[in-house]
Design a protein around this motif. Structure first.
Motif, mmCIF file in Angstrom:
data_model
loop_
_atom_site.group_PDB
_atom_site.id
_atom_site.type_symbol
_atom_site.label_atom_id
_atom_site.label_comp_id
_atom_site.label_asym_id
_atom_site.label_seq_id
_atom_site.Cartn_x
_atom_site.Cartn_y
_atom_site.Cartn_z
ATOM 1 N N ALA A 96 -9.629 8.058 -8.151
ATOM 2 C CA ALA A 96 -8.267 7.023 -7.427
ATOM 3 C C ALA A 96 -8.745 5.479 -7.448
ATOM 4 C CB ALA A 96 -8.576 7.573 -5.629
ATOM 5 N N ASP A 138 0.304 4.342 -6.140
ATOM 6 C CA ASP A 138 1.173 5.898 -6.148
ATOM 7 C C ASP A 138 -0.002 7.039 -6.320
ATOM 8 O OD1 ASP A 138 2.492 4.290 -4.532
ATOM 9 O OD2 ASP A 138 3.857 4.130 -6.531
ATOM 10 N N GLU A 163 -2.977 7.520 -4.854
ATOM 11 C CA GLU A 163 -2.896 8.109 -3.256
ATOM 12 C C GLU A 163 -2.679 9.592 -3.490
ATOM 13 O OE1 GLU A 163 0.350 8.488 -0.002
ATOM 14 O OE2 GLU A 163 0.623 6.563 -1.548
ATOM 15 N N SER A 164 -1.808 10.127 -4.879
ATOM 16 C CA SER A 164 -1.632 11.832 -5.688
ATOM 17 C C SER A 164 -3.081 11.736 -5.729
ATOM 18 C CB SER A 164 -0.858 11.238 -6.367
ATOM 19 O OG SER A 164 -1.750 10.630 -7.739
ATOM 20 N N TYR A 204 -5.404 12.445 -4.155
ATOM 21 C CA TYR A 204 -6.053 12.692 -2.862
ATOM 22 C C TYR A 204 -5.126 14.078 -2.308
ATOM 23 C CZ TYR A 204 -8.984 9.268 -2.506
ATOM 24 O OH TYR A 204 -10.121 8.167 -2.436
ATOM 25 N N ALA A 206 -9.099 9.948 2.103
ATOM 26 C CA ALA A 206 -7.768 9.335 2.462
ATOM 27 C C ALA A 206 -7.745 8.649 2.877
ATOM 28 C CB ALA A 206 -7.014 11.202 2.003
ATOM 29 N N TYR A 222 -6.444 5.000 2.135
ATOM 30 C CA TYR A 222 -5.532 4.056 2.955
ATOM 31 C C TYR A 222 -6.065 2.571 3.614
ATOM 32 C CZ TYR A 222 -2.144 7.878 2.028
ATOM 33 O OH TYR A 222 -1.645 9.226 1.376
ATOM 34 N N THR A 239 -6.499 -0.078 1.076
ATOM 35 C CA THR A 239 -5.409 -1.187 0.657
ATOM 36 C C THR A 239 -4.248 -1.192 2.006
ATOM 37 O OG1 THR A 239 -4.364 1.701 0.267
ATOM 38 C CG2 THR A 239 -6.377 1.203 -1.678
ATOM 39 N N GLN A 269 -3.006 0.189 4.178
ATOM 40 C CA GLN A 269 -1.566 0.867 4.199
ATOM 41 C C GLN A 269 -2.029 1.980 5.115
ATOM 42 O OE1 GLN A 269 0.310 2.761 0.322
ATOM 43 N NE2 GLN A 269 -1.423 2.398 -0.565
ATOM 44 N N LYS A 292 0.650 5.021 6.303
ATOM 45 C CA LYS A 292 0.332 6.381 5.686
ATOM 46 C C LYS A 292 -0.784 7.141 6.643
ATOM 47 C CE LYS A 292 2.761 5.068 1.469
ATOM 48 N NZ LYS A 292 2.115 4.880 -0.075
#
Length: 450
Positions: free
Chosen positions: A217, A227, A230-231, A233, A250, A254, A257, A259, A262
């Motif tokens: 990641a 994106d 994230e995919s 994880y 994960a 988030y 970053t 986020q 999420k």
């Protein structure tokens, strides 16, 4: 022989007095007979070499008589001194010689015994020295053998350590940790291809650990491809839905970053109780609505609650709420007719917003039938008033020129006089005071002849 200290008899074969314990001194004893014998021998030799004279013979006779007297006196007095005869002299000499032989033999035995004792002592000492030397040499040999053995063991030990160290190094370089370290080093040098290869190799070795996924990641994060990061994880969690470490990694992604919204979406799809328990601080339950979605014919109130607590924010215009939206403090009042969508989130103590929950409501206030107007259509010859029945919550409006009334028409307050000698078309409506909706119009035709 006798002890010179206590006078006790000492056996010939002993050198120590058995009474006082004094050591025997082997010194020839003085014997006065030896002087007598020496003088006699000397006189005999002298007499044999000189001429015998008469006076000598006379003296000899006198001497012989004297000797006889001496013998007599000797018998009567053993302690008295007399002149010994030749035979007695020989006997004394022989006894003396025998005594000397015994003394010499005894001295010789003593010397022999002393020599044997000395030899035995020396032999014992030599044996002791030999034994000591042998033991010392044996000890030295043992120490040397032990030293050599220690050297061999140390050599073997160091070789084993070297081999183990090499094995550990090689194993480490090809281990999961080694792959992660190499991958991070390549990532730090922006060598993304090598880094990806190392991280993928680490995943092959142990797919349950999160470090390799984090490394992959980070490769995408370094290239501003959130994106794809994230995919990494999400794809891993599809095959490992109970991996707590993956969920933690994960969530950190988030947070890093920025986020946080999420995080709740991620945990909302999780059904594993162990994961939810481990991530309890990050769980933020979406608000629940006290009123079911649907259509209502009167004013409604909606209460919002969250199972995990926190602060609730909501909107009523259909937009997604944020922490800048209206904070929920009291029930939401639905008093306007029409459709309303309430969207809400709950933010927990860690500042993690929940997923958005929403509910749609429709308020349609009921309408009464067209207003009742009296009198009915007809011809009237006497003065008559027109009346409109107005229910509570409504206002009546009317026209008398045949047009359809609106909320801008004449407001009905009191009964209306019917015009004289005329033909009138009267229309009336009711308007809901809450929503402004108007009913159908009621029309009456009047002819007056008065």
């Amino acid at each position: 022989m006798r002890c010179t200290h206590c006078g006790a008899n000492i056996p010939d074969d002993q050198l120590i007095c058995p009474v006082c314990g004094a050591e025997v001194q082997i010194v020839p004893d003085y014997n006065p007979l030896e002087d007598v014998l020496a003088r006699e021998v000397k006189g005999s030799v002298a007499g044999a070499t000189r001429q015998i004279q008469a006076d000598v013979v006379r003296r000899q006779n006198v001497s012989q008589n004297q000797q006889n007297r001496n013998r007599q006196n000797q018998r009567s007095n053993p302690n008295s001194t007399r002149v010994l005869s030749q035979a007695e002299l020989d006997k004394v000499r022989e006894e003396r010689r025998e005594q000397l032989r015994r003394q010499r033999a005894q001295r010789q035995r003593q010397k022999t015994d002393a020599k044997r004792y000395q030899d035995a002592r020396q032999s014992t000492e030599n044996l002791r020295r030999t034994s000591t030397e042998s033991r010392r040499l044996q000890q030295i040999k043992k120490q040397e053998a032990a030293r050599k053995k220690r050297q061999k063991l140390l050599t073997v030990f160091f070789l084993l350590i070297l081999l183990v160290g090499v094995g550990i190094y090689i194993g480490y370089q090809n281990s999961y940790t080694g792959m992660i370290k190499k991958g991070n080093a390549a990532l730090q040098n922006s060598n993304y291809t090598s880094a990806e290869n190392y991280f993928n190799r680490a995943i092959i070795k142990d797919k349950s650990k999160a470090e390799a996924y984090t490394g992959l990641a980070n490769i995408y994060v370094a290239q501003d491809d959130l994106d794809s990061a994230e995919s990494v994880y999400l794809n891993a969690l599809e095959t490992q839905p109970s991996n707590v470490n993956l969920y933690k990694a994960a969530v950190k992604f988030y947070e890093k970053t920025e986020q946080p919204n999420k995080i709740s979406d991620l945990l909302q799809d999780c059904e594993d109780k162990n994961v939810l328990s481990a991530m309890n601080d990050y769980v933020s339950s979406a608000p629940e609505f006290s009123l079911k979605e649907g259509t209502y014919d009167e004013v409604q109130q909606v209460t919002l609650t969250s199972a995990t607590g926190g602060t609730i924010y909501y909107t009523t215009d259909g937009s997604d709420p944020t922490e800048s939206s209206t904070e929920y403090k009291e029930a939401v009042l639905l008093q306007s007719e029409g459709d309303t969508e309430i969207r809400a989130i709950a933010v927990n103590k860690k500042g993690i917003p929940s997923a958005v929950s929403s509910a749609k409501y429709s308020i349609e206030f009921p309408l009464v039938d067209a207003p009742a107007v009296s009198p009915s259509t007809g011809q009237y010859s006497t003065a008559t008033q027109i009346t409109i029945t107005v229910p509570d919550g409504y206002t009546a409006y009317y026209t008398m020129d045949g047009s359809t009334p609106t909320a801008s028409s004449e407001k009905y307050t009191d009964p209306i006089d019917m015009p004289e000698n005329s033909q009138t078309t009267f229309s009336a409506i009711l308007v809901n005071d809450k929503n402004g909706k108007a009913t159908e119009a009621t029309t009456r035709n009047y002819i007056t002849t008065y």
